[in-house]
Write a protein that holds these residues in place. Structure first.
Motif, PDB file in Angstrom:
ATOM      1  N   LEU A 717       0.720  -1.217   0.106  1.00 47.80           N
ATOM      2  CA  LEU A 717      -0.105  -0.009  -0.088  1.00 47.80           C
ATOM      3  C   LEU A 717       0.784   1.253   0.073  1.00 47.80           C
ATOM      4  O   LEU A 717       0.676   2.254  -0.650  1.00 47.80           O
ATOM      5  CB  LEU A 717      -0.840  -0.011   1.208  1.00 47.80           C
ATOM      6  CG  LEU A 717      -1.945  -1.113   1.267  1.00 47.80           C
ATOM      7  CD1 LEU A 717      -3.025  -0.842   2.589  1.00 47.80           C
ATOM      8  CD2 LEU A 717      -3.003  -1.039  -0.013  1.00 47.80           C
ATOM      9  N   SER A 718       1.821   1.186   0.957  1.00 51.44           N
ATOM     10  CA  SER A 718       2.706   2.572   0.646  1.00 51.44           C
ATOM     11  C   SER A 718       3.360   2.806  -0.397  1.00 51.44           C
ATOM     12  O   SER A 718       3.628   3.974  -0.763  1.00 51.44           O
ATOM     13  CB  SER A 718       3.852   2.165   2.117  1.00 51.44           C
ATOM     14  OG  SER A 718       3.104   2.088   3.344  1.00 51.44           O
ATOM     15  N   ASP A 719       3.821   1.615  -1.067  1.00 53.10           N
ATOM     16  CA  ASP A 719       4.400   1.831  -2.582  1.00 53.10           C
ATOM     17  C   ASP A 719       3.489   2.646  -3.368  1.00 53.10           C
ATOM     18  O   ASP A 719       3.930   3.660  -4.237  1.00 53.10           O
ATOM     19  CB  ASP A 719       4.879   0.487  -3.025  1.00 53.10           C
ATOM     20  CG  ASP A 719       5.977  -0.031  -2.364  1.00 53.10           C
ATOM     21  OD1 ASP A 719       6.499   0.703  -1.500  1.00 53.10           O
ATOM     22  OD2 ASP A 719       6.167  -1.363  -2.804  1.00 53.10           O
ATOM     23  N   ALA A 720       2.301   2.185  -3.485  1.00 50.77           N
ATOM     24  CA  ALA A 720       1.209   2.701  -4.341  1.00 50.77           C
ATOM     25  C   ALA A 720       0.968   4.145  -3.985  1.00 50.77           C
ATOM     26  O   ALA A 720       0.908   4.953  -4.828  1.00 50.77           O
ATOM     27  CB  ALA A 720       0.072   1.644  -4.675  1.00 50.77           C
ATOM     28  N   LEU A 721       0.893   4.229  -2.833  1.00 51.42           N
ATOM     29  CA  LEU A 721       0.722   5.756  -2.319  1.00 51.42           C
ATOM     30  C   LEU A 721       1.548   6.751  -2.600  1.00 51.42           C
ATOM     31  O   LEU A 721       1.619   7.896  -2.672  1.00 51.42           O
ATOM     32  CB  LEU A 721      -0.169   5.520  -1.012  1.00 51.42           C
ATOM     33  CG  LEU A 721      -1.433   4.999  -0.565  1.00 51.42           C
ATOM     34  CD1 LEU A 721      -1.636   4.384   0.931  1.00 51.42           C
ATOM     35  CD2 LEU A 721      -2.554   5.699  -1.041  1.00 51.42           C
ATOM     36  N   ALA A 722       2.788   6.175  -2.397  1.00 52.57           N
ATOM     37  CA  ALA A 722       3.919   6.948  -2.688  1.00 52.57           C
ATOM     38  C   ALA A 722       3.855   7.347  -4.090  1.00 52.57           C
ATOM     39  O   ALA A 722       4.390   8.453  -4.733  1.00 52.57           O
ATOM     40  CB  ALA A 722       5.288   6.231  -2.596  1.00 52.57           C
ATOM     41  N   GLU A 723       3.791   6.469  -5.164  1.00 49.85           N
ATOM     42  CA  GLU A 723       3.432   6.727  -6.498  1.00 49.85           C
ATOM     43  C   GLU A 723       2.204   7.700  -6.686  1.00 49.85           C
ATOM     44  O   GLU A 723       2.619   8.633  -7.640  1.00 49.85           O
ATOM     45  CB  GLU A 723       3.149   5.385  -7.380  1.00 49.85           C
ATOM     46  CG  GLU A 723       4.281   4.397  -7.300  1.00 49.85           C
ATOM     47  CD  GLU A 723       5.458   4.787  -8.270  1.00 49.85           C
ATOM     48  OE1 GLU A 723       5.309   4.695  -9.484  1.00 49.85           O
ATOM     49  OE2 GLU A 723       6.494   5.295  -7.627  1.00 49.85           O
ATOM     50  N   GLU A 735      -6.433   1.700  -8.134  1.00 49.86           N
ATOM     51  CA  GLU A 735      -6.799   0.268  -8.227  1.00 49.86           C
ATOM     52  C   GLU A 735      -6.051  -0.646  -7.516  1.00 49.86           C
ATOM     53  O   GLU A 735      -6.638  -1.628  -6.999  1.00 49.86           O
ATOM     54  CB  GLU A 735      -7.246  -0.037  -9.771  1.00 49.86           C
ATOM     55  CG  GLU A 735      -8.248   0.588 -10.427  1.00 49.86           C
ATOM     56  CD  GLU A 735      -9.601   0.456  -9.658  1.00 49.86           C
ATOM     57  OE1 GLU A 735      -9.864  -0.663  -9.619  1.00 49.86           O
ATOM     58  OE2 GLU A 735     -10.279   1.273  -9.253  1.00 49.86           O
ATOM     59  N   ILE A 736      -4.840  -0.397  -7.757  1.00 47.21           N
ATOM     60  CA  ILE A 736      -3.835  -1.182  -6.916  1.00 47.21           C
ATOM     61  C   ILE A 736      -3.977  -1.218  -5.389  1.00 47.21           C
ATOM     62  O   ILE A 736      -4.020  -2.205  -4.539  1.00 47.21           O
ATOM     63  CB  ILE A 736      -2.386  -0.737  -7.115  1.00 47.21           C
ATOM     64  CG1 ILE A 736      -2.064  -1.185  -8.696  1.00 47.21           C
ATOM     65  CG2 ILE A 736      -1.292  -1.478  -6.431  1.00 47.21           C
ATOM     66  CD1 ILE A 736      -0.847  -0.829  -9.208  1.00 47.21           C
ATOM     67  N   VAL A 737      -4.128   0.057  -4.925  1.00 48.60           N
ATOM     68  CA  VAL A 737      -4.546   0.052  -3.582  1.00 48.60           C
ATOM     69  C   VAL A 737      -5.899  -0.463  -3.174  1.00 48.60           C
ATOM     70  O   VAL A 737      -5.791  -1.294  -1.973  1.00 48.60           O
ATOM     71  CB  VAL A 737      -4.677   1.653  -3.231  1.00 48.60           C
ATOM     72  CG1 VAL A 737      -5.111   1.920  -1.783  1.00 48.60           C
ATOM     73  CG2 VAL A 737      -3.326   2.343  -3.348  1.00 48.60           C
ATOM     74  N   ARG A 738      -7.022  -0.511  -3.757  1.00 41.93           N
ATOM     75  CA  ARG A 738      -8.019  -1.146  -3.403  1.00 41.93           C
ATOM     76  C   ARG A 738      -8.002  -2.567  -3.498  1.00 41.93           C
ATOM     77  O   ARG A 738      -8.541  -3.368  -2.496  1.00 41.93           O
ATOM     78  CB  ARG A 738      -9.224  -0.530  -4.490  1.00 41.93           C
ATOM     79  CG  ARG A 738      -9.651   0.529  -4.361  1.00 41.93           C
ATOM     80  CD  ARG A 738     -10.769   1.101  -5.201  1.00 41.93           C
ATOM     81  NE  ARG A 738     -11.018   2.518  -5.186  1.00 41.93           N
ATOM     82  CZ  ARG A 738     -10.953   3.461  -5.890  1.00 41.93           C
ATOM     83  NH1 ARG A 738      -9.985   3.111  -7.095  1.00 41.93           N
ATOM     84  NH2 ARG A 738     -11.135   4.507  -5.643  1.00 41.93           N
ATOM     85  N   HIS A 739      -7.137  -3.206  -4.543  1.00 40.50           N
ATOM     86  CA  HIS A 739      -7.037  -4.529  -4.580  1.00 40.50           C
ATOM     87  C   HIS A 739      -6.219  -4.946  -3.253  1.00 40.50           C
ATOM     88  O   HIS A 739      -6.582  -6.006  -2.662  1.00 40.50           O
ATOM     89  CB  HIS A 739      -6.394  -4.762  -5.843  1.00 40.50           C
ATOM     90  CG  HIS A 739      -6.003  -6.424  -6.228  1.00 40.50           C
ATOM     91  ND1 HIS A 739      -5.116  -6.745  -6.675  1.00 40.50           N
ATOM     92  CD2 HIS A 739      -6.822  -7.559  -5.730  1.00 40.50           C
ATOM     93  CE1 HIS A 739      -4.902  -8.364  -6.921  1.00 40.50           C
ATOM     94  NE2 HIS A 739      -6.003  -8.444  -6.106  1.00 40.50           N
ATOM     95  N   HIS A 740      -5.130  -4.527  -3.056  1.00 35.08           N
ATOM     96  CA  HIS A 740      -4.219  -4.776  -2.201  1.00 35.08           C
ATOM     97  C   HIS A 740      -4.549  -4.717  -0.768  1.00 35.08           C
ATOM     98  O   HIS A 740      -4.476  -5.528   0.037  1.00 35.08           O
ATOM     99  CB  HIS A 740      -2.792  -4.151  -2.439  1.00 35.08           C
ATOM    100  CG  HIS A 740      -1.743  -4.878  -1.704  1.00 35.08           C
ATOM    101  ND1 HIS A 740      -1.364  -6.178  -1.789  1.00 35.08           N
ATOM    102  CD2 HIS A 740      -0.996  -4.387  -0.447  1.00 35.08           C
ATOM    103  CE1 HIS A 740      -0.340  -6.324  -0.865  1.00 35.08           C
ATOM    104  NE2 HIS A 740      -0.196  -5.352  -0.255  1.00 35.08           N
ATOM    105  N   TYR A 741      -5.452  -3.521  -0.749  1.00 37.66           N
ATOM    106  CA  TYR A 741      -6.207  -3.616   0.519  1.00 37.66           C
ATOM    107  C   TYR A 741      -6.842  -4.678   1.143  1.00 37.66           C
ATOM    108  O   TYR A 741      -6.912  -5.221   1.968  1.00 37.66           O
ATOM    109  CB  TYR A 741      -6.866  -2.200   0.443  1.00 37.66           C
ATOM    110  CG  TYR A 741      -7.558  -1.835   2.077  1.00 37.66           C
ATOM    111  CD1 TYR A 741      -6.897  -1.315   2.907  1.00 37.66           C
ATOM    112  CD2 TYR A 741      -9.175  -1.997   2.113  1.00 37.66           C
ATOM    113  CE1 TYR A 741      -7.549  -0.989   4.088  1.00 37.66           C
ATOM    114  CE2 TYR A 741      -9.742  -1.592   3.153  1.00 37.66           C
ATOM    115  CZ  TYR A 741      -8.754  -1.075   4.320  1.00 37.66           C
ATOM    116  OH  TYR A 741      -9.477  -0.556   5.596  1.00 37.66           O
TER     117      TYR A 741
END
Length: 765
Positions: A717-723, A735-741
């Motif tokens: 999550l931290s990676d995607a939110l940093a991007e 979308e990555i955040v929602r899925h990985h969450y």
């Protein structure tokens, strides 16, 4: 003759009626007893086992169901010798031993011979054919400044000068960055501070410098060097020059440096890999054995641009030539020169030139693996590990750890040979090849033996750099090993006499004083990044890991010890300056050996599951403090994660409360509890891996995507939110955040289920 029908349906006699009645009564009584025991004794359905104080199962030896002899702890701790560690370090650092060279392979053979002499039951050499990176020794790398006519106005030294007899040896590899692209690039130089995300943002927004087509001039420190290169390349840089700044590697007095003190001299340069990935780049996911299919994958980062490291004696000449605005106070280093952003030179027409001859080469590396076989649970492994390869002599990184590991093998082996002791579980000793290039040796071994190690390993105990300073003990680790680490630290004598005289008698005491964990009443243990061989054990297999060392005072502001990866990291540095008498080396050895004994000899594996719940709650709170509003603004229900973590904590409490009431005289019960303990960390593995990092499978513990050295909270999550924060591919990243969450929620629920009763692990919805 009676018919079959008569035999089947013949009316019973009075005596037979009596027998049937008695039998039915017994069955009914048995069933009622089960029901009473199940529901009357356990009305809360908490699955507690009845207290058991009876005898062992028939045929089970008494010592099978006991902890190991407590006297062995003192025997092992007291047998560790400072003199032996010093002797080991002497022969380990006698010659340079870069990965893939004859010298490093010869050390693998010698370690095998020494372990067999020590009494280990079995020792093997395991070869892997991997892609390494070496400079061309007849065409050395350099940087230079050219004028408008392409005449050389300044050129860097290509080697580091010898300062003590220890360095005057053949086969010293000059400064280089492994896996740099070869070639020549020319252009303007831009000083980018530490080369972090925030540094580039500052240049773009406050100084209006675009890095496209420029050469990045970055100082070492704060983040992993490979991340510096990746970030520069991502912004269009055509090359990178890395330098050690006096602010980060000296006390401020550049005359009081090696060989007088532990500070880096102007000629010292930090070698190191700029590859971001674990394991052989050509065989991702599979061992680099002879039959392996080899091809570059897209899982890892190898730069497309030339990279070269220099010392501050060279860097000051480059900085002196730059034009542009003077930098802010935060960007100023310790060189006696005006720091400027650059993007041009004082003399019009000048340009910088990087020449790199480094190329990729295929070489065979060897892991040396020895084992002391456990006498009760030989199929459970406590693994002790340290890498063997060094950029030059490697007196601290890694030979300080290897010297200690050799002593541990001697001490344990002699007790086994004498018949005084054999651990309950097996203990493995591992000397890894090619860690410096990207954890190649350990990763290939794990890929080779995933099925065995993944199901059988209790813990991986790593010592890479045993003594980076003498201020305090420090540890990186995952929570299941907190308890045995604290226990070991409480048993080992403080190596600092001044601290002992002040009443701090143990390693634990000085650790607690210098690194307290606020709110917990114990010393702080940091989550590990990906800086050493513990990473693939955690990332690929979900094995609990720890990394031990003595460290310098963090208030010094150093990223690492000053002589890191330079020519001057010698036996002289350790013996005469950093650890005279090898007291701190001995303390690390005693900690290491006691942890190995505790984990291998205790009846129940000495994990504390409560530490896992506390760590997960800390991660949740840290993450939510930073990102809750951002998530909720996108309609993501953050209370689901809060609830999942709370339920996990409840499951831990129930599991822990059951253990005192369990029948620990029954080996099947003990095995079941230990299996549940072992499964907990593994339950947080996602087979698909983290988003964009498929070989990082632990959803809680992995390094930051912008700094391989640092751990991260919910790294996917931290990676995607940093991007998202940087404005990269925003919609897809959400979308990555929602899925990985959703994956995280599922993983936490699954982990909680491993602690439940074996017949009551399913959830109700």
């Amino acid at each position: 003759m009676q018919s079959t029908e008569d035999l089947l349906y013949k009316k019973p006699s009075k005596s037979r009626w009596l027998m049937i009645g008695l039998g039915a009564g017994c069955v009914a009584t048995f069933i009622i007893g089960i029901l009473l025991g199940r529901y009357a004794a356990c009305p809360d359905n908490d699955n507690k086992e009845p207290t058991y104080n009876g005898p062992l199962l028939p045929g089970v030896p008494k010592d099978l169901m006991e902890d190991g002899d407590p006297a062995i702890s003192s025997l092992l701790i007291n047998a560790v010798s400072r003199e032996n560690i010093r002797t080991n370090l002497g022969w380990l650092t006698d010659k340079p031993h870069l990965a893939g060279t004859e010298e490093n392979n010869a050390l693998a053979e010698r370690i095998k011979d020494e372990w067999l002499k020590s009494g280990l039951d079995h020792v093997t050499l395991t070869p892997y054919k991997v892609m390494l990176s070496h400079p061309n020794m007849s065409d050395l790398n350099y940087v230079e400044l050219l004028n408008g006519s392409n005449a050389t106005m300044y050129i860097s030294n290509k080697t580091e000068p010898v300062l003590t007899p220890d360095e005057n040896k053949p086969d010293v590899v000059p400064p280089f960055n492994a896996y740099s692209a070869p070639g020549d690039v020319y252009g303007d130089l831009v000083y980018v501070n530490y080369g972090r995300v925030e540094d580039y943002k500052f240049l773009e927004h406050n100084v209006s410098i675009n890095m496209s087509g420029k050469i990045a001039f970055a100082r070492y420190g704060k983040i992993f060097r490979g991340d510096k290169v990746r970030l520069a390349q991502r912004r269009g840089a055509i090359g990178v020059i890395l330098f050690s700044d006096p602010q980060d590697v000296t006390s401020g007095d550049i005359k009081q440096v090696y060989p007088k003190d532990w500070w880096l001299p102007p000629s010292g340069a930090q070698r190191g890999t700029v590859y971001i990935g674990d394991g052989d780049p050509l065989t991702p996911g599979y061992p680099a054995i002879e039959t392996a299919y080899r091809k570059f994958g897209d899982e890892f980062f190898i730069p497309d641009i030339p990279v070269h490291p220099i010392g501050y004696g060279i860097a000051i000449e480059l900085m002196r030539s730059l034009s542009g605005k003077e930098v802010t106070t935060e960007w100023k280093g310790g060189m006696n020169v005006t720091y400027k952003y650059g993007d041009g030179f004082n003399t019009p027409g000048w340009k910088a030139h990087i020449h790199v001859s480094t190329s990729n080469v295929n070489r065979t590396i060897y892991n040396t693996v020895g084992i002391i076989k456990g006498h009760i649970e030989p199929d459970r492994y406590v693994i002790i590990g340290n890498h063997r390869d060094a950029w030059v002599f490697g007196a601290l990184d890694p030979s300080s750890g290897t010297a200690i590991m050799m002593e541990l093998a001697r001490v344990m082996g002699e007790l086994v040979k004498s018949g005084q002791w054999r651990p309950r579980r097996s203990i493995m000793f591992c000397s890894w090849g090619a860690e410096e290039y990207g954890l190649l040796g350990s990763t290939e071994w794990i890929e080779h033996y995933t099925k065995n190690i993944g199901s059988r390993a209790i813990a991986y105990l790593n010592v890479d750099i045993a003594v980076a300073g003498n201020f305090t003990f420090r540890a990186l680790g995952t929570p299941m090993l907190f308890k045995p680490l604290y226990s070991a630290a409480s048993k080992v004598t403080n190596p600092n006499i001044t601290e002992i005289n002040a009443g701090r008698k143990t390693v634990y005491d000085t650790w607690m004083k210098n690194s307290p964990w606020k709110g917990y009443g114990r010393p702080k243990i940091k989550l590990p990044g990906s800086g050493s061989d513990y990473a693939p054990f955690r990332d690929r297999l979900g094995v609990p890991v720890i990394d031990l060392r003595y460290a310098f005072d963090e208030s010094l502001g150093l990223s690492t010890y000053p002589m890191y990866h330079s020519l001057y990291e010698t036996f002289y540095l350790v013996d005469k300056i950093m650890d005279q008498g090898f007291h701190y080396h001995k303390a690390i050895g005693q900690m290491w050996i006691e942890m190995a004994r505790d984990l291998s000899d205790s009846l129940l594996i000495p994990y504390n599951v409560t530490d896992y719940g506390t760590t997960l709650e800390d991660i949740r709170q840290t993450f939510m403090d930073r990102f809750r509003k951002q998530l909720e603004d996108k309609g993501i229900n953050t209370t689901v994660l809060d609830s999942a973590v709370a339920n996990f904590t409840d499951a831990i409490k129930i599991f822990k409360d059951q253990i005192p009431n369990s029948n620990l005289m029954n080996p099947f019960v003990v095995r079941r509890i230990n299996d549940q303990l072992m499964q907990l960390d593994r339950a947080f593995l996602d087979p698909a891996g983290l988003p964009g990092r498929k070989f990082k499978r632990h959803i809680l513990f992995a390094e930051s995507s912008v700094d391989n050295y640092a751990g991260s909270s919910f790294p996917g999550l931290s990676d995607a939110l940093a991007e998202i924060d940087q404005g990269y591919d925003v919609e897809n990243q959400w979308e990555i955040v929602r899925h990985h969450y959703s994956v995280i929620i599922f993983a936490i629920q699954s982990a909680a289920s491993t602690l439940k009763d074996v017949t009551d692990f399913m959830y109700s919805y």
